[in-house]
Enzyme design. Sequence first.
Site, PDB file in Angstrom:
ATOM      1  N   LYS A   1      -8.529   0.345  -6.978  1.00 48.46           N
ATOM      2  CA  LYS A   1      -8.492   1.788  -6.907  1.00 48.46           C
ATOM      3  C   LYS A   1      -7.077   2.299  -6.685  1.00 48.46           C
ATOM      4  O   LYS A   1      -6.766   3.460  -6.920  1.00 48.46           O
ATOM      5  CB  LYS A   1      -9.356   2.269  -5.724  1.00 48.46           C
ATOM      6  CG  LYS A   1     -10.782   1.805  -5.742  1.00 48.46           C
ATOM      7  CD  LYS A   1     -11.454   2.202  -4.416  1.00 48.46           C
ATOM      8  CE  LYS A   1     -12.694   1.402  -4.185  1.00 48.46           C
ATOM      9  NZ  LYS A   1     -13.184   1.578  -2.791  1.00 48.46           N
ATOM     10  N   GLY A   2      -6.198   1.407  -6.235  1.00 46.00           N
ATOM     11  CA  GLY A   2      -4.880   1.820  -5.759  1.00 46.00           C
ATOM     12  C   GLY A   2      -4.014   2.568  -6.763  1.00 46.00           C
ATOM     13  O   GLY A   2      -3.218   3.419  -6.386  1.00 46.00           O
TER      14      GLY A   2
ATOM     15  N   GLU B   1      -0.334  -0.748 -12.214  1.00 45.57           N
ATOM     16  CA  GLU B   1      -0.657  -1.275 -10.881  1.00 45.57           C
ATOM     17  C   GLU B   1      -0.018  -0.421  -9.789  1.00 45.57           C
ATOM     18  O   GLU B   1       1.034   0.178 -10.009  1.00 45.57           O
ATOM     19  CB  GLU B   1      -0.115  -2.712 -10.754  1.00 45.57           C
ATOM     20  CG  GLU B   1      -1.175  -3.788 -10.679  1.00 45.57           C
ATOM     21  CD  GLU B   1      -2.037  -3.767  -9.426  1.00 45.57           C
ATOM     22  OE1 GLU B   1      -2.230  -2.716  -8.812  1.00 45.57           O
ATOM     23  OE2 GLU B   1      -2.536  -4.840  -9.052  1.00 45.57           O
TER      24      GLU B   1
ATOM     25  N   LYS C   1       7.348  -5.467  -4.329  1.00 43.04           N
ATOM     26  CA  LYS C   1       7.951  -6.160  -3.176  1.00 43.04           C
ATOM     27  C   LYS C   1       8.415  -7.528  -3.664  1.00 43.04           C
ATOM     28  O   LYS C   1       7.736  -8.537  -3.454  1.00 43.04           O
ATOM     29  CB  LYS C   1       6.905  -6.382  -2.070  1.00 43.04           C
ATOM     30  CG  LYS C   1       6.311  -5.140  -1.434  1.00 43.04           C
ATOM     31  CD  LYS C   1       5.414  -5.583  -0.254  1.00 43.04           C
ATOM     32  CE  LYS C   1       4.316  -4.603   0.043  1.00 43.04           C
ATOM     33  NZ  LYS C   1       3.327  -5.112   1.023  1.00 43.04           N
TER      34      LYS C   1
ATOM     35  N   VAL D   1       2.652  -0.644   3.219  1.00 37.91           N
ATOM     36  CA  VAL D   1       2.764   0.789   2.926  1.00 37.91           C
ATOM     37  C   VAL D   1       1.418   1.387   2.526  1.00 37.91           C
ATOM     38  O   VAL D   1       0.522   0.673   2.044  1.00 37.91           O
ATOM     39  CB  VAL D   1       3.803   1.048   1.810  1.00 37.91           C
ATOM     40  CG1 VAL D   1       5.215   0.783   2.318  1.00 37.91           C
ATOM     41  CG2 VAL D   1       3.515   0.213   0.564  1.00 37.91           C
TER      42      VAL D   1
ATOM     43  N   ASP E   1      -4.019   1.923   0.219  1.00 39.58           N
ATOM     44  CA  ASP E   1      -4.872   2.074   1.405  1.00 39.58           C
ATOM     45  C   ASP E   1      -4.605   1.009   2.448  1.00 39.58           C
ATOM     46  O   ASP E   1      -3.974  -0.024   2.171  1.00 39.58           O
ATOM     47  CB  ASP E   1      -6.341   1.973   0.997  1.00 39.58           C
ATOM     48  CG  ASP E   1      -6.752   0.529   0.684  1.00 39.58           C
ATOM     49  OD1 ASP E   1      -6.049  -0.122  -0.122  1.00 39.58           O
ATOM     50  OD2 ASP E   1      -7.741   0.046   1.253  1.00 39.58           O
TER      51      ASP E   1
ATOM     52  N   ARG F   1      -5.422   6.684   1.291  1.00 43.07           N
ATOM     53  CA  ARG F   1      -5.104   6.762  -0.150  1.00 43.07           C
ATOM     54  C   ARG F   1      -4.659   8.172  -0.547  1.00 43.07           C
ATOM     55  O   ARG F   1      -3.859   8.345  -1.461  1.00 43.07           O
ATOM     56  CB  ARG F   1      -6.331   6.399  -1.002  1.00 43.07           C
ATOM     57  CG  ARG F   1      -6.731   4.936  -0.930  1.00 43.07           C
ATOM     58  CD  ARG F   1      -7.728   4.640  -2.067  1.00 43.07           C
ATOM     59  NE  ARG F   1      -8.483   3.425  -1.834  1.00 43.07           N
ATOM     60  CZ  ARG F   1      -8.062   2.195  -2.158  1.00 43.07           C
ATOM     61  NH1 ARG F   1      -6.874   2.024  -2.694  1.00 43.07           N
ATOM     62  NH2 ARG F   1      -8.825   1.152  -1.925  1.00 43.07           N
TER      63      ARG F   1
END
Length: 171
Positions: free
Chosen positions: A39-40, A95, A127, A149, A155, A161
């Site tokens: 979901k990000g 992503e 990262k 983060v 989340d 979110r």
Amino acid sequence: MAQTTLISKDQIDQRVAEMAREISTEFAGSDLIALCVLKGAMFFCADLVRRMTMDVALDFIQISSYGNQKYSSGVVTILKEPQLDMRGKNVLIVEDIIDSGLSIREVTTYIESRGAAKVKTAAFLDKPKARKVPFTPEYVGFSIDPQFVIGYGLDFAEKYRNIPEVQVLSD
Ligand code: IMP
Ligand code: MG
């Protein structure tokens, strides 16, 4: 838990617009599928595709996440498969963040196995120092240090979110 701003809403807007311009130039005239990793990546993907200037089809994939932890289990399973036929298409995986690299590696391998012609990745955050497997996304919004983060889709245990900026979450 303390929350401090890392990337402001204005910085996000500006950078996502730049990424969309770059991607639009590269994929101009091609048959592109933007594949949003749920979901990000939902907010990033929505903002990115709305700023793209060529035709783009949208699809979604959902993979298992960290559960309620801050660290990856290393096991990735597909919870929701994409619907579109990817054979011969250019697929841009969208992503939220690349950390160990395990998730994006699995998604890439899976999309390639569905016959996509070209598979590229746009990651809102990266990262690079946290990799457990090598992976270099073609498009990166911001490179950050290994820290946890939240916000702009990201989340912690399904919370935060909807925060419109990126914040560091620390205990
Ligand atoms: P990887 O498989 O370790 O690269 O993890 C990628 C996935 O873990 C991302 O798509 C996120 O859903 C989640 N993730 C990794 N780092 C963070 C973070 O700092 N905050 C929130 N989610 C994260
Ligand atoms: Mg994700």
